[in-house]
Write a protein that holds these residues in place. Structure first.
Motif, PDB file in Angstrom:
ATOM      1  N   THR A 120      42.287  45.833  53.793  1.00 23.15           N
ATOM      2  CA  THR A 120      43.640  46.321  53.543  1.00 23.15           C
ATOM      3  C   THR A 120      44.560  45.101  53.497  1.00 23.15           C
ATOM      4  OG1 THR A 120      44.111  46.494  55.910  1.00 23.15           O
ATOM      5  CG2 THR A 120      43.111  48.420  54.827  1.00 23.15           C
ATOM      6  N   PRO A 121      45.802  45.254  53.103  1.00 22.76           N
ATOM      7  CA  PRO A 121      46.698  44.085  53.145  1.00 22.76           C
ATOM      8  C   PRO A 121      46.731  43.416  54.515  1.00 22.76           C
ATOM      9  CG  PRO A 121      47.717  45.842  51.882  1.00 22.76           C
ATOM     10  CD  PRO A 121      46.449  46.413  52.457  1.00 22.76           C
ATOM     11  N   GLU A 122      46.670  44.232  55.575  1.00 18.73           N
ATOM     12  CA  GLU A 122      46.713  43.676  56.929  1.00 18.73           C
ATOM     13  C   GLU A 122      45.424  42.933  57.280  1.00 18.73           C
ATOM     14  OE1 GLU A 122      47.396  46.844  56.167  1.00 18.73           O
ATOM     15  OE2 GLU A 122      49.583  46.669  56.255  1.00 18.73           O
ATOM     16  N   SER A 124      39.561  43.887  44.771  1.00 20.23           N
ATOM     17  CA  SER A 124      40.558  42.859  44.468  1.00 20.23           C
ATOM     18  C   SER A 124      40.842  41.990  45.692  1.00 20.23           C
ATOM     19  CB  SER A 124      41.852  43.499  43.965  1.00 20.23           C
ATOM     20  OG  SER A 124      42.401  44.367  44.947  1.00 20.23           O
ATOM     21  N   PHE A 125      40.889  42.602  46.881  1.00 24.51           N
ATOM     22  CA  PHE A 125      41.091  41.829  48.107  1.00 24.51           C
ATOM     23  C   PHE A 125      39.889  40.914  48.371  1.00 24.51           C
ATOM     24  CE2 PHE A 125      43.885  45.522  49.157  1.00 24.51           C
ATOM     25  CZ  PHE A 125      45.070  44.815  49.294  1.00 24.51           C
ATOM     26  N   ASP A 126      38.693  41.454  48.143  1.00 23.82           N
ATOM     27  CA  ASP A 126      37.481  40.656  48.350  1.00 23.82           C
ATOM     28  C   ASP A 126      37.450  39.447  47.419  1.00 23.82           C
ATOM     29  OD1 ASP A 126      36.627  42.411  50.288  1.00 23.82           O
ATOM     30  OD2 ASP A 126      35.256  43.501  48.973  1.00 23.82           O
ATOM     31  N   ALA A 127      37.794  39.675  46.156  1.00 26.09           N
ATOM     32  CA  ALA A 127      37.764  38.586  45.174  1.00 26.09           C
ATOM     33  C   ALA A 127      38.766  37.498  45.547  1.00 26.09           C
ATOM     34  CB  ALA A 127      38.055  39.136  43.775  1.00 26.09           C
ATOM     35  N   ALA A 128      39.963  37.907  46.010  1.00 35.03           N
ATOM     36  CA  ALA A 128      40.975  36.931  46.416  1.00 35.03           C
ATOM     37  C   ALA A 128      40.521  36.149  47.643  1.00 35.03           C
ATOM     38  CB  ALA A 128      42.296  37.648  46.708  1.00 35.03           C
ATOM     39  N   LEU A 129      39.882  36.836  48.582  1.00 25.85           N
ATOM     40  CA  LEU A 129      39.393  36.163  49.787  1.00 25.85           C
ATOM     41  C   LEU A 129      38.272  35.183  49.439  1.00 25.85           C
ATOM     42  CD1 LEU A 129      39.793  36.144  52.889  1.00 25.85           C
ATOM     43  CD2 LEU A 129      37.905  37.778  53.031  1.00 25.85           C
ATOM     44  N   SER A 130      37.412  35.582  48.519  1.00 27.93           N
ATOM     45  CA  SER A 130      36.327  34.698  48.077  1.00 27.93           C
ATOM     46  C   SER A 130      36.882  33.430  47.432  1.00 27.93           C
ATOM     47  CB  SER A 130      35.419  35.443  47.095  1.00 27.93           C
ATOM     48  OG  SER A 130      34.435  34.584  46.561  1.00 27.93           O
ATOM     49  N   ALA A 131      37.906  33.595  46.596  1.00 26.32           N
ATOM     50  CA  ALA A 131      38.512  32.433  45.933  1.00 26.32           C
ATOM     51  C   ALA A 131      39.131  31.488  46.952  1.00 26.32           C
ATOM     52  CB  ALA A 131      39.568  32.909  44.934  1.00 26.32           C
ATOM     53  N   GLN A 132      39.814  32.048  47.964  1.00 25.55           N
ATOM     54  CA  GLN A 132      40.403  31.216  49.005  1.00 25.55           C
ATOM     55  C   GLN A 132      39.315  30.488  49.789  1.00 25.55           C
ATOM     56  OE1 GLN A 132      42.432  33.287  52.140  1.00 25.55           O
ATOM     57  NE2 GLN A 132      43.006  31.417  53.212  1.00 25.55           N
ATOM     58  N   ALA A 133      38.236  31.211  50.104  1.00 22.27           N
ATOM     59  CA  ALA A 133      37.137  30.614  50.867  1.00 22.27           C
ATOM     60  C   ALA A 133      36.577  29.395  50.156  1.00 22.27           C
ATOM     61  CB  ALA A 133      36.042  31.652  51.102  1.00 22.27           C
ATOM     62  N   LYS A 134      36.386  29.507  48.856  1.00 23.81           N
ATOM     63  CA  LYS A 134      35.826  28.383  48.090  1.00 23.81           C
ATOM     64  C   LYS A 134      36.764  27.182  48.106  1.00 23.81           C
ATOM     65  CE  LYS A 134      33.160  31.316  44.990  1.00 23.81           C
ATOM     66  NZ  LYS A 134      33.047  31.845  43.620  1.00 23.81           N
ATOM     67  N   LYS A 135      38.065  27.450  47.995  1.00 23.09           N
ATOM     68  CA  LYS A 135      39.029  26.353  48.030  1.00 23.09           C
ATOM     69  C   LYS A 135      38.999  25.622  49.370  1.00 23.09           C
ATOM     70  CE  LYS A 135      42.281  28.389  44.716  1.00 23.09           C
ATOM     71  NZ  LYS A 135      43.640  28.973  44.533  1.00 23.09           N
ATOM     72  N   LEU A 136      38.647  26.366  50.422  1.00 21.21           N
ATOM     73  CA  LEU A 136      38.600  25.778  51.762  1.00 21.21           C
ATOM     74  C   LEU A 136      37.231  25.203  52.105  1.00 21.21           C
ATOM     75  CD1 LEU A 136      40.652  28.499  53.670  1.00 21.21           C
ATOM     76  CD2 LEU A 136      41.356  26.144  53.224  1.00 21.21           C
ATOM     77  N   GLY A 137      36.311  25.200  51.127  1.00 21.81           N
ATOM     78  CA  GLY A 137      35.003  24.590  51.353  1.00 21.81           C
ATOM     79  C   GLY A 137      33.939  25.529  51.873  1.00 21.81           C
ATOM     80  N   TRP A 138      34.203  26.831  51.847  1.00 22.31           N
ATOM     81  CA  TRP A 138      33.201  27.814  52.268  1.00 22.31           C
ATOM     82  C   TRP A 138      32.262  28.125  51.102  1.00 22.31           C
ATOM     83  CZ3 TRP A 138      33.579  31.652  56.583  1.00 22.31           C
ATOM     84  CH2 TRP A 138      34.493  31.252  57.573  1.00 22.31           C
ATOM     85  N   ARG A 139      31.040  28.510  51.422  1.00 22.79           N
ATOM     86  CA  ARG A 139      30.130  29.076  50.424  1.00 22.79           C
ATOM     87  C   ARG A 139      30.233  30.593  50.495  1.00 22.79           C
ATOM     88  NH1 ARG A 139      24.794  28.023  51.860  1.00 22.79           N
ATOM     89  NH2 ARG A 139      25.454  27.376  53.934  1.00 22.79           N
TER      90      ARG A 139
END
Length: 202
Positions: free
Chosen positions: A174-176, A95-110
């Motif tokens: 982790t959350p941190e 779940s943390f990975d998926a959220a980070l991936s979504a944020q990355a895409k919004k910021l223009g990351w592949r």
């Protein structure tokens, strides 16, 4: 009609090409056998920050081998997630990975996901976690296995210009650590011409 000499030359070239393909497949089979039967080398447990990433790839769910395109400028960024469907830490981090991936895409990351598991297990893992199958690779070849430290998963690798390893988060998020990773992404917004990080091999 082809000249007999030219025909013989073409036949010879085709034969050499076939032999080269067979030899390459034998090497890949032996390397994959080593991955399944031998203890991992220490070098396969970590991403080597001092070495730019290159020739990273795997098989997509379209059945074709894909090479991951490295960023070509300072404005481009790539986020690589490595995992194994049967890895308990990977399940906890999903779940943390998926959220980070979504944020990355919004910021223009592949983004790209590379699995150490079988295609069937990986498909189920991705479907359960909302991970796009078109961004996921399985059956990574031995060089990819070593360069991404796939003996130790999960990992998240931030890649910059020309394959430079900018940051690595080893182990489940982790959350941190997820907060630290999110801040790193925010501090390094990207500008991509395409959302695809993969290039198909002919």
């Amino acid at each position: 009609m082809l000249h007999p000499t030219l025909r013989k030359s073409l036949n010879f070239i085709v034969a050499l090409f076939v032999v080269a393909l067979i030899a390459e497949n034998i090497i890949l089979i032996r390397q994959n056998h080593r991955l399944k039967t031998e203890l991992p080398l220490p070098s396969a447990l970590v991403v080597h920050r001092e070495e730019p990433l290159h020739d990273i790839g795997g098989v997509g769910f379209d059945g074709r081998f894909h090479t991951v395109e490295m960023p070509r400028s300072a404005a481009e960024h790539l986020l690589v997630f490595t995992f194994a469907p049967r890895c308990p830490e990977c399940v906890k981090s999903k779940s943390f990975d998926a959220a980070l991936s979504a944020q990355a895409k919004k910021l223009g990351w592949r983004t790209v996901w590379i699995s150490r598991g079988s295609p069937e297990e990986t498909r189920a893992f991705c479907n359960a976690g909302g991970i796009p199958l078109e961004e996921t690779l399985v059956s990574p070849p031995y060089p990819t296995y070593l360069r991404l430290g796939l003996a130790a998963v999960p990992q998240v690798v931030a890649v910059g210009e020309n394959g430079k390893v900018d940051e690595v988060w080893l182990g489940r998020l982790t959350p941190e650590s997820a907060k630290a990773a999110a801040k790193f992404l925010s501090d390094h917004p990207g500008l991509q011409a395409s959302n695809s990080a993969l290039r198909s091999s002919p």
